[in-house]
Design a protein around this motif. Structure first.
Motif, PDB file in Angstrom:
ATOM      1  N   UNK A 191       4.306 -21.765  37.752  1.00 33.65           N
ATOM      2  CA  UNK A 191       4.169 -20.636  36.534  1.00 33.65           C
ATOM      3  C   UNK A 191       3.084 -19.492  36.463  1.00 33.65           C
ATOM      4  N   UNK A 192       1.934 -20.175  36.088  1.00 32.97           N
ATOM      5  CA  UNK A 192       0.390 -20.310  35.838  1.00 32.97           C
ATOM      6  C   UNK A 192      -0.135 -18.673  37.057  1.00 32.97           C
ATOM      7  N   UNK A 193       0.574 -18.683  38.613  1.00 31.70           N
ATOM      8  CA  UNK A 193       0.212 -17.898  39.512  1.00 31.70           C
ATOM      9  C   UNK A 193       1.288 -17.510  39.529  1.00 31.70           C
ATOM     10  N   UNK A 194       2.630 -17.640  39.379  1.00 29.80           N
ATOM     11  CA  UNK A 194       3.279 -16.237  39.843  1.00 29.80           C
ATOM     12  C   UNK A 194       2.942 -15.361  38.323  1.00 29.80           C
ATOM     13  N   UNK A 195       3.067 -15.608  36.907  1.00 30.97           N
ATOM     14  CA  UNK A 195       2.319 -14.573  36.230  1.00 30.97           C
ATOM     15  C   UNK A 195       1.344 -13.992  36.804  1.00 30.97           C
ATOM     16  N   UNK A 245      13.543 -22.343  50.810  1.00 27.98           N
ATOM     17  CA  UNK A 245      13.297 -22.667  50.079  1.00 27.98           C
ATOM     18  C   UNK A 245      13.057 -20.925  48.495  1.00 27.98           C
ATOM     19  N   UNK A 246      13.607 -21.348  47.939  1.00 29.71           N
ATOM     20  CA  UNK A 246      13.170 -19.634  47.069  1.00 29.71           C
ATOM     21  C   UNK A 246      13.084 -20.598  45.513  1.00 29.71           C
ATOM     22  N   UNK A 247      11.845 -19.702  44.799  1.00 27.85           N
ATOM     23  CA  UNK A 247      12.281 -20.332  43.232  1.00 27.85           C
ATOM     24  C   UNK A 247      11.935 -18.545  42.314  1.00 27.85           C
ATOM     25  N   UNK A 248      11.927 -18.728  41.282  1.00 29.52           N
ATOM     26  CA  UNK A 248      11.848 -17.131  40.551  1.00 29.52           C
ATOM     27  C   UNK A 248      10.612 -17.989  39.678  1.00 29.52           C
ATOM     28  N   UNK A 249      10.552 -16.985  38.646  1.00 31.67           N
ATOM     29  CA  UNK A 249       9.472 -17.675  37.653  1.00 31.67           C
ATOM     30  C   UNK A 249      11.161 -17.586  36.477  1.00 31.67           C
ATOM     31  N   UNK A 286      -0.888 -21.185  50.668  1.00 31.99           N
ATOM     32  CA  UNK A 286      -0.297 -22.474  49.925  1.00 31.99           C
ATOM     33  C   UNK A 286      -1.537 -22.819  48.948  1.00 31.99           C
ATOM     34  N   UNK A 287      -2.669 -23.390  49.891  1.00 28.16           N
ATOM     35  CA  UNK A 287      -3.782 -23.738  48.676  1.00 28.16           C
ATOM     36  C   UNK A 287      -4.364 -23.109  47.566  1.00 28.16           C
ATOM     37  N   UNK A 288      -3.523 -21.727  47.112  1.00 25.50           N
ATOM     38  CA  UNK A 288      -4.135 -20.803  45.845  1.00 25.50           C
ATOM     39  C   UNK A 288      -2.859 -21.526  45.613  1.00 25.50           C
ATOM     40  N   UNK A 289      -1.638 -21.385  46.009  1.00 23.83           N
ATOM     41  CA  UNK A 289      -0.334 -22.012  45.144  1.00 23.83           C
ATOM     42  C   UNK A 289      -0.887 -23.043  44.245  1.00 23.83           C
ATOM     43  N   UNK A 290      -1.366 -24.091  45.372  1.00 17.93           N
ATOM     44  CA  UNK A 290      -1.116 -25.538  44.427  1.00 17.93           C
ATOM     45  C   UNK A 290      -2.242 -25.457  43.173  1.00 17.93           C
ATOM     46  N   UNK A 291      -3.362 -25.503  43.705  1.00 21.12           N
ATOM     47  CA  UNK A 291      -4.796 -25.609  43.052  1.00 21.12           C
ATOM     48  C   UNK A 291      -4.495 -25.028  41.466  1.00 21.12           C
ATOM     49  N   UNK A 292      -3.442 -24.950  40.864  1.00 21.65           N
ATOM     50  CA  UNK A 292      -3.447 -24.629  39.366  1.00 21.65           C
ATOM     51  C   UNK A 292      -2.839 -25.496  39.102  1.00 21.65           C
TER      52      UNK A 292
END
Length: 887
Positions: free
Chosen positions: A435-439, A391-395, A453-459
Motif C-alpha cells: 500500500x505504501x509503495x502504491x500510494x 495476477x493483479x491487485x489494486x490499492x 520487484x526489489x523496490x516493491x518488496x523493500x517496504x
C-alpha cells in the motif's frame, strides 16, 4: 530414432488406415488425420502444430485420428504382452507354450469382457432410471445439526503452533484432513494407493490416455457432442476377436474434468461464486468438525454410490452438466468421485487452466507421462499460459484487505497463537508495504510503467519474509476464506438486508494470488503499475509472464506427444521459437491444410489504392488519421456494399480508430450531398461494435436485419474490431458474412510497458541463445549450434532484433487471421475477403496468411487495379455464385 525401414513401414500402414470417420472424409481431412496419427505413433516427445480452417471438421478429425491410434496402440501393446509371455518360455515344450498363450488370452479377454459388460449394465440402468430421481439429502438438515459451543469457532484458523507442520507437505491434498486423505486413497480418489488385487480396480487399470483441452466450457461440450458420432474398433488384438468371439467395436470411455466451481453439489459451498472461496470452503468442510462435514464427500458408507458414479460416467460419454447431475442423483460429490473414473478413461477433457497448472494436474491426479496431449484452439495457447500465471491487485483492494484484517484481529487476536499470530502479522506487513509503495506511485509522472520487484518488496521489510512458507500457510490455514467469511458474517448482521456479492474474487484471495506470482522467476516475468481512472485515485499492480517456455515445458517434456491444433495457427514460427526453443526440428511436425470449399467459392483481394497513381492505403499509426484516406476508405466500403449481397463485416484495428472513422464519416462532405455515414445507412442497415456494449445484442440485431421477417433485402453492415468480441468464436456463415474487410494491420501498442518488456525479453533471450550456442548439446540429439549456427556478436544482435520484430508482427497477423476465419464456415459457404492496406500486398505479410487464403488471392492481388479491379472481381464472383445457386 526410427530406422528408414521403420519409417517406410509406418508410411505403408498409413496409406491403408481406416480412421473410422462417420462420413466419407475430404482429402484435407485425410491429410490432417494422417498427420495427427503419425505424430502420436512416432511419440518420443513429438510435437504437431497443425492448422485446419474452421468448417473443415477439425474436431471430428482429431477424434478419429487420435482414438484410432489409441485403439491400435492398445491392441499392439496386448500383442507385445502375449509375445513376451511366450518368449519367456520359449525353451518349454510347444504344448506348454500353447497352453500358456491360451491362458493369457483368456485372462485378457475375460477382463475386457467383464469391464464392457459392467459398463453396458450401467448404460441400461441409467436409461431405466432416466425418469426417476433419487432423493437428495437436504442441506438444511445438516445445517440444523451444526453449532458448537461458540458459533464463531468456524472462523478460527485451524493451524496452531507446531500442529502446522502436518499441513506443510505441499502435496496436492494438503488442504484435506488426514481422515479425508485416507478415505480418498482407500477408494481410489485423488492420489490412490497401489492396488493389491482388488478386482473392482483391476477392471479399470491405468493406461495411455488422450488429454484434450480447449479454451472454453462450450468448446469442450461441442467436442463431446462430436465424440458421440464415430465408433471405434476394440482394443483387443484382431486375432483374439476371432478366436474369442468378442465384438469388433468398443465404446469410448470419456471423463470430463472441471473445477469445484462447476461440479460442487453442496449449495452452501457452490453459492460462494469465486473459485478460491469454493476451494477453501470445500476443504474447510472436510476438517475434523463432524457437525459441519460436507455430506457429499466420498466415504466408506458411500462406496457403492462412488463405484456406481464411476461406471455411469465411463459408460455414457457425459459432459460436465451430466456429471454434476449424476453426482446429485447419487448424493456423492462429482468432483471427488470422478477420480475413480480417471484410471479407466481413454479420453479426458479439461479446460486450459487445469492442464497448464502443475498444481491443478496434481490435485486431479493427472499423470501425463506416456499419454497424449491435444490442445485445440491452440492459437490462444501462449496467451492462455500467460493468463494462468498472471495476477493483479489494486490499492483499493489492499485498503479493503487492511480493514478486513483489522476487524478479524479485533475479534480473534487474543485467540491466535504460535504460527497463526506470526503469519497474520506478516500478511499485515505485506499489505502495509505494498500500500505504501502504491500510494507513492500515484504521484509518478507516467500513467504506467515497469516496477522493479526489489523496490516493491523493500517496504516494511517484505523482502525478509519467506514468501513460499507464507503462501503455503495461507493455503493450509484457509486464512483468506476465514477472514472473508467472518467479515461477511459481521456485515450481514450489521446490515441484515444487504445483498452479498458472490461472483467476484475476494480481495484476500486476490492478494494471495499476487504473492504467488511474486515468487516466479524474475527473469520470466515483470511487474507493471497502471493508474486507474475513476472517481477516486487508484492504481493497479500486475504481474505478466513474459515467456511461456518454462511454464509449458512440464507438459511437453512429460507427454508422449503434443498436438497443437487450430483453425488459424499461422504464422507457425512463434510456437516453435517460444514454446519449444530448444527442440530439434526433427521433433516438430507442421501442417497447414487447405479448405474444403471449392476454389471458386473464395475471392481474396488486396486493396492498396483506390486508383492507379492515387495515394496508397496505409493505416499505420502515423498515417491513419489522414482525412483524405478516411474518406476514400468510406467510399470503398460504400462501393463494396453496393455489390455484395446480405452481410458485410468490416474489421478495424482498434475501438479508438473505429470511433474516429465513424465520426469523420458522419460529417457532411458538402452542403449538397449526404455524409458517407448517411449513404451507408441508405445502402445497408448499419451496426457497430462498441467497447463496453453487448456483442450479443449487436449480433442479434445484425442477424435479424439480414434474415429476420422485418429485413428489407438490402442486407446489413457490421463495423467491428480485430481482437474484439466479434473477431473470435462468432460465426458469420452464409448470408451473415458474404464479405469480410480488414482495414489496416492491427499491431499491438508497442509503446505500452507490457509490449516493451516482451520485446526486450525476446531480444535478450535470443541473443543469449545465439551467442552461447556453439556446439552445446540441447539434450535432443541436436546441438543448439546446429539449429542456431554460430554467429558473431553483431550478427546475433541483429537476429535478436529481427526475432522480436517477427514476434510483434506475428501477433498482429494471428489477430488478422482470426478475423478472416469468421467468414467461411462449411463446404457450401462462399465469401469475399478484402484486405485494405498496401502492406497486405507485400510478400512478407502475405506469407503469414493461412495457406488457403493465399491460394484464394486473385491474380495481381488488386494493388495496381484499385477500386475498379475490386468491383469487377466482386461483381463476377457474386454473379457466378448466384448462377451456381440457381442451377
Amino acid at each position: 530414432m526410427d530406422t528408414s525401414e521403420d519409417i517406410q513401414d509406418v508410411s505403408h500402414r498409413m496409406e491403408k488406415l481406416d480412421f473410422n470417420h462417420p462420413f466419407t472424409p475430404y482429402d484435407v481431412q485425410e491429410q490432417f488425420m494422417k498427420a495427427v496419427y503419425n505424430v502420436l505413433e512416432t511419440g518420443d516427445g513429438q510435437i504437431g502444430i497443425l492448422e485446419s480452417p474452421t468448417g473443415t471438421g477439425k474436431s471430428l478429425s482429431l477424434i478419429c485420428a487420435s482414438l484410432t491410434w489409441l485403439r491400435h496402440h492398445k491392441s499392439h501393446s496386448h500383442e507385445v504382452e502375449l509375445k513376451s509371455a511366450v518368449e519367456a518360455h520359449k525353451d518349454e515344450p510347444e504344448w506348454i507354450v500353447e497352453q500358456l498363450l491360451r491362458q493369457k488370452r483368456d485372462e485378457l479377454a475375460k477382463r475386457w469382457q467383464e469391464r464392457e459388460e459392467r459398463l453396458e449394465a450401467a448404460r441400461r440402468k441409467e436409461k431405466a432410471q432416466e425418469d426417476r430421481a433419487r432423493k437428495r439429502r437436504r442441506v438444511d438438515e445438516v445445517r440444523s445439526q451444526k453449532r458448537a459451543i461458540d458459533e464463531d469457532d468456524e472462523f478460527l484458523l485451524d493451524v496452531q503452533g507446531d500442529d502446522a507442520a502436518s499441513h506443510g507437505s505441499g502435496d496436492a491434498q494438503s488442504g484435506l484432513s488426514k481422515e479425508a486423505r485416507e478415505v480418498l486413497a482407500r477408494f481410489g480418489l485423488g492420489i490412490p494407493k497401489k492396488n493389491h488385487g482388488n478386482e473392482e480396480i483391476d477392471l479399470f487399470e491405468e493406461g495411455v490416455k488422450i488429454y484434450y483441452t480447449s479454451r472454453t466450457h462450450s468448446q469442450l461440450s461441442q467436442f463431446i457432442t462430436e465424440l458421440r458420432r464415430p465408433q471405434f474398433p476394440s482394443s483387443l488384438p484382431g486375432a483374439m476377436l476371432q478366436t474369442q468371439g468378442q465384438p469388433s467395436k468398443e465404446a469410448v470411455k470419456l471423463l470430463p474434468l472441471s473445477s469445484r466451481q462447476k461440479l460442487c453439489i453442496n449449495p452452501s459451498v457452490s453459492r460462494l461464486g469465486s473459485v478460491q472461496a469454493i476451494n477453501d470452503r470445500c476443504a474447510d468442510l472436510q476438517q475434523a468438525k463432524s457437525s459441519t462435514r460436507c455430506p457429499f464427500v466420498p466415504k466408506e458408507e458411500l462406496l457403492t454410490q462412488t463405484h456406481e458414479f464411476r461406471d455411469a460416467a465411463l459408460a455414457s460419454l457425459p459432459d460436465i452438466e451430466d456429471l454434476h447431475q449424476l453426482g446429485k442423483s447419487l448424493s456423492v460429490c462429482p468432483y471427488y468421485a470422478s477420480r475413480t473414473a480417471l484410471s479407466g478413461a481413454e479420453i479426458v477433457t479439461l479446460p486450459y487452466p487445469l492442464l497448464l497448472q502443475q498444481s491443478a494436474r496434481e490435485a486431479l491426479g493427472i499423470k501425463l507421462e506416456g499419454s497424449v496431449v491435444i490442445v485445440d484452439e491452440a492459437h490462444n495457447i501462449m496467451d492462455a499460459i500467460a493468463g494462468v500465471h498472471s495476477a493483479e491487485i489494486r490499492l483499493s483492494d489492499l485498503k479493503r484487505a487492511k480493514g478486513m484484517l483489522g476487524v478479524y484481529v479485533r475479534k480473534f487476536g487474543k485467540k491466535l497463537k504460535g504460527e497463526n499470530r506470526v503469519n497474520v502479522g506478516r500478511v499485515g506487513r505485506i499489505i502495509e508495504g505494498l500500500s505504501e509503495w502504491m500510494q507513492a506511485a500515484l504521484s509518478f509522472k507516467n500513467e504506467d510503467g515497469i516496477v522493479e520487484s526489489n523496490d516493491l518488496l523493500r517496504r516494511k521489510g517484505i523482502d525478509q519474509i519467506n514468501m513460499f512458507e507464507l503462501i503455503r500457510y495461507i493455503s493450509d490455514s484457509k486464512l483468506a476464506f476465514k477472514i472473508e467469511s467472518y467479515v461477511a458474517h459481521v456485515e450481514s448482521e450489521n446490515e441484515p438486508g444487504a445483498v452479498t456479492k458472490t461472483g467476484s474474487t475476494p480481495v484476500l484471495h486476490t492478494l494471495a494470488s499476487f504473492l504467488v506470482a511474486l515468487t516466479n522467476l524474475s527473469s520470466e516475468g515483470r511487474i507493471f503499475y497502471q493508474k486507474m481512472a475513476g472517481p477516486s485515485p487508484d492504481i493497479q499492480l500486475s504481474y505478466l509472464l513474459l515467456s511461456p517456455t518454462h511454464a509449458f515445458s512440464s507438459v511437453a517434456s512429460s507427454a508422449r506427444a503434443v498436438i497443437l491444433a487450430g483453425g488459424t495457427m499461422s504464422p507457425f514460427e512463434d510456437y516453435k521459437d517460444h514454446l519449444f526453443p530448444t527442440l530439434s526440428t526433427s521433433k516438430i511436425t507442421t501442417l497447414s491444410c487447405g479448405h474444403v470449399i471449392p476454389k471458386e467459392n473464395l475471392c481474396v483481394w488486396t486493396l492498396g489504392t483506390v486508383r492507379p497513381g492515387a495515394p496508397q492505403f496505409e493505416f499505420s499509426y502515423q498515417r491513419r488519421r489522414d482525412p483524405e484516406m478516411i474518406t476514400q476508405l468510406g467510399m470503398a466500403v460504400l462501393n463494396v456494399c453496393s455489390i455484395v449481397p446480405d452481410g458485410v463485416v468490416v474489421f478495424f484495428p482498434s475501438y479508438g480508430y473505429l470511433d474516429e472513422v465513424v465520426a469523420a464519416w458522419e460529417q457532411n462532405q458538402s452542403a449538397n450531398s449526404q455524409s458517407i455515414w448517411a449513404r451507408l445507412q441508405g445502402r445497408k442497415a448499419v451496426f457497430r461494435e462498441t467497447k463496453g456494449g453487448s456483442s450479443d445484442q449487436v449480433l442479434n440485431d445484425y442477424t435479424q436485419a439480414i434474415q429476420g421477417e422485418q429485413s428489407n433485402g438490402k442486407g446489413a453492415l457490421l463495423l467491428s474490431v480485430v481482437g474484439g468480441k466479434m473477431s473470435e468464436g462468432i460465426n458469420f456463415s452464409d448470408r451473415l458474412g458474404r464479405c469480410v474487410m480488414v482495414v489496416g494491420l492491427p499491431y499491438p501498442n508497442i509503446a505500452s510497458p507490457e509490449w516493451k518488456a516482451k520485446l526486450e525479453y525476446i531480444e535478450t533471450t535470443v541473443f543469449t541463445r545465439l551467442t552461447n550456442s556453439n556446439g552445446e548439446d540441447n539434450g535432443h540429439g541436436q546441438s543448439a549450434g546446429q539449429r542456431n549456427k554460430a554467429v558473431s556478436q553483431e550478427e546475433a544482435r541483429a537476429q535478436a532484433k529481427q526475432a522480436s520484430r517477427d514476434f510483434y508482427e506475428n501477433a498482429c497477423m494471428r489477430a488478422v487471421n482470426q478475423s478472416i476465419g469468421r467468414a467461411i464456415r462449411h463446404r457450401g459457404d462462399y465469401a469475399a475477403i478484402v484486405l485494405v492496406d498496401r502492406r497486405f500486398g507485400t510478400e512478407r505479410i502475405r506469407g503469414k496468411l493461412p495457406g488457403w487464403i493465399q491460394n484464394g488471392m486473385q491474380a495481381g492481388g488488386g494493388d495496381e487495379k484499385g477500386m475498379a479491379g475490386l468491383m469487377g472481381a466482386l461483381g463476377g464472383f457474386f454473379r457466378g455464385r448466384q448462377q451456381t445457386g440457381k442451377s
